[in-house]
Design a protein around this motif. Structure first.
Motif, PDB file in Angstrom:
ATOM      1  N   ASP A 200       0.841  -1.206   0.000  1.00  0.00           N
ATOM      2  CA  ASP A 200       0.000   0.000   0.000  1.00  0.00           C
ATOM      3  C   ASP A 200       0.874   1.253   0.000  1.00  0.00           C
ATOM      4  N   LEU A 202       2.432   4.485  -1.374  1.00  0.00           N
ATOM      5  CA  LEU A 202       2.091   5.497  -2.377  1.00  0.00           C
ATOM      6  C   LEU A 202       3.365   5.969  -3.064  1.00  0.00           C
ATOM      7  N   ARG A 231      -1.542   4.922  -7.800  1.00  0.00           N
ATOM      8  CA  ARG A 231      -1.107   5.196  -6.420  1.00  0.00           C
ATOM      9  C   ARG A 231      -0.179   6.421  -6.364  1.00  0.00           C
TER      10      ARG A 231
END
Ligand SMILES: Cc1ncc(COP(=O)(O)O)c(C=O)c1O
Length: 393
Positions: A200, A202, A231
């Motif tokens: 996850d 970014l 992302r």
């Protein structure tokens, strides 16, 4: 009288105790004081297209002088959306996925403040632009420094992978890269995409030099890679692209959910960016030629500068993009080559009359590899004068 009732400035605990005046300010001031040719700080010494200035005047005369909408003038966001689609194949919604910022600097800070919580880790690849780490610290985050490979400045994906932990919130990537002038290849971006896919994490993609890529290569924007674009905050700067660094106007492209968080911070940070410049830039962007021709414009300057340096004892490092050229100083014929890079740059400015920036300024630990950075965004005459002085070494 009780001394505490006297007017006094209360003591402060610095939010950024390690930050002083930046090396760019120091070297520009020294260059001005000594009359040195300033190849230190990265800005052009030539003017922008007068048509761009005329467009600002026209925008002001047409009454575009009040607050624009918070995310930016719609025409400019639409022009950016058209460019992202035409150049990188990314379809983005100007209403929900593009925000106009006060330069890339504000974009980077705002992106970090929007997504980094206290204790979150953010990976930075050193050497890196000097605002990243203080920005992370202002957000209460922890900067995790991963070196690019010294000499080649290539990404070390093993080291990046090893730095990713459950606390990693983001990684900042900058290609074309300041200070090295290196660019990430398509294979690099694919590797980054694969690495981040199961996480996850970014991506904050600092692409301010996107239109300065040389030798027929293509800029590999994160926008070209769906797994990254989904992302990423993709950050651009009109200051770099149109020779107007003092205007401080940039953009951030990000998926709607990320843009929504970005704008929450943006609206209480600057709220909006100056209106007439945005209208002027929107009009000017209708013609893609200025940004499409920028790589050729700077490649010619890079070649002029490199050809001149090839006749000196400086070691030329590769330069694939940006308006920076890095050189090794270890083979110079002067004893000052042994000085730390920072001291060497001071000496070079004072005694030889050319300002440069030490690479050590881009590392948290001041790593000294005997390399300095020159900026070649200068008139040809300025570059020739600098080369004449550097030839003495
Ligand atoms: C890598 C990098 N990012 C961001 C910026 C800041 O750009 P702006 O002037 O648009 O704030 C610069 C300017 O030197 C830069 O070199």
């Amino acid at each position: 009288m009780n001394p505490m009732t006297q007017p006094h400035t209360p003591a402060l605990t610095s939010r950024l105790p390690k930050v002083g005046t930046t090396i760019f300010t120091v070297m520009s001031a020294l260059a001005a004081e000594t009359g040195a040719v300033n190849l230190g700080q990265g800005f052009p010494d030539f003017d922008c297209d007068p048509e761009l200035v005329n467009a600002v005047t026209r925008a002001m005369q047409a009454g575009h002088n009040q607050y624009p909408p918070m995310p930016g003038v719609p025409a400019l966001r639409q022009a950016m959306a058209a460019k992202m689609l035409a150049l990188y194949g990314l379809a983005c919604d100007p209403n929900t996925e593009i925000t106009v910022t006060a330069g890339a600097t504000q974009a980077i800070l705002t992106a970090i403040l929007a997504v980094v919580h206290p204790g979150d880790e953010v990976i930075v690849l050193e050497p890196c632009y000097d605002s990243y780490v203080p920005n992370i610290e202002l957000a209460g985050g922890v900067a995790v420094r991963v070196p690019l490979t010294p000499g080649s400045f290539r990404p070390d994906f093993g080291a990046i992978a090893a730095a990713i932990t459950p606390r990693t919130r983001a990684i900042i990537v900058n290609s074309p890269h300041n200070p090295s002038g290196q660019i990430w290849s398509q294979a690099d971006m694919l590797q980054l995409q694969d690495l981040l896919a199961p996480t996850d994490v970014l991506l904050i993609s600092d692409e301010v030099y996107e239109h300065m890529v040389f030798d027929g290569q293509q800029h590999q924007s994160a926008a070209r890679f769906p797994g990254l674009a989904a992302r990423a905050f993709i950050i651009s700067s009109f200051g770099k692209t149109y020779h107007v660094t003092g205007w401080k106007v940039g953009t951030v492209v990000a998926p709607a959910a990320m843009t929504a968080e970005f704008r929450k911070v943006h609206q209480f940070n600057v709220f909006t960016v100056n209106t007439p410049m945005q209208h002027a830039l929107a009009t000017y962007m209708a013609d893609p030629a200025p940004y499409l021709e920028l790589s050729a414009f700077y490649q010619r300057k890079r070649d002029l500068f490199r050809e001149g340096l090839a006749g000196t004892r400086f070691t030329l490092l590769p330069g694939q993009g940006t308006y920076f050229q890095c050189v090794g100083i270890g083979d110079l014929a002067v004893p000052e080559r042994e000085l730390p890079e920072g001291d060497f740059c001071q000496w070079l400015t004072r005694e030889i009359g050319v300002a440069a920036i030490p690479l050590s300024a881009f590392y948290g630990n001041g790593f000294d590899q005997k390399v300095v950075r020159f900026c070649f965004a200068k008139k040809d005459d300025t570059l020739r004068e600098a080369l004449k002085r550097l030839a003495r070494l």
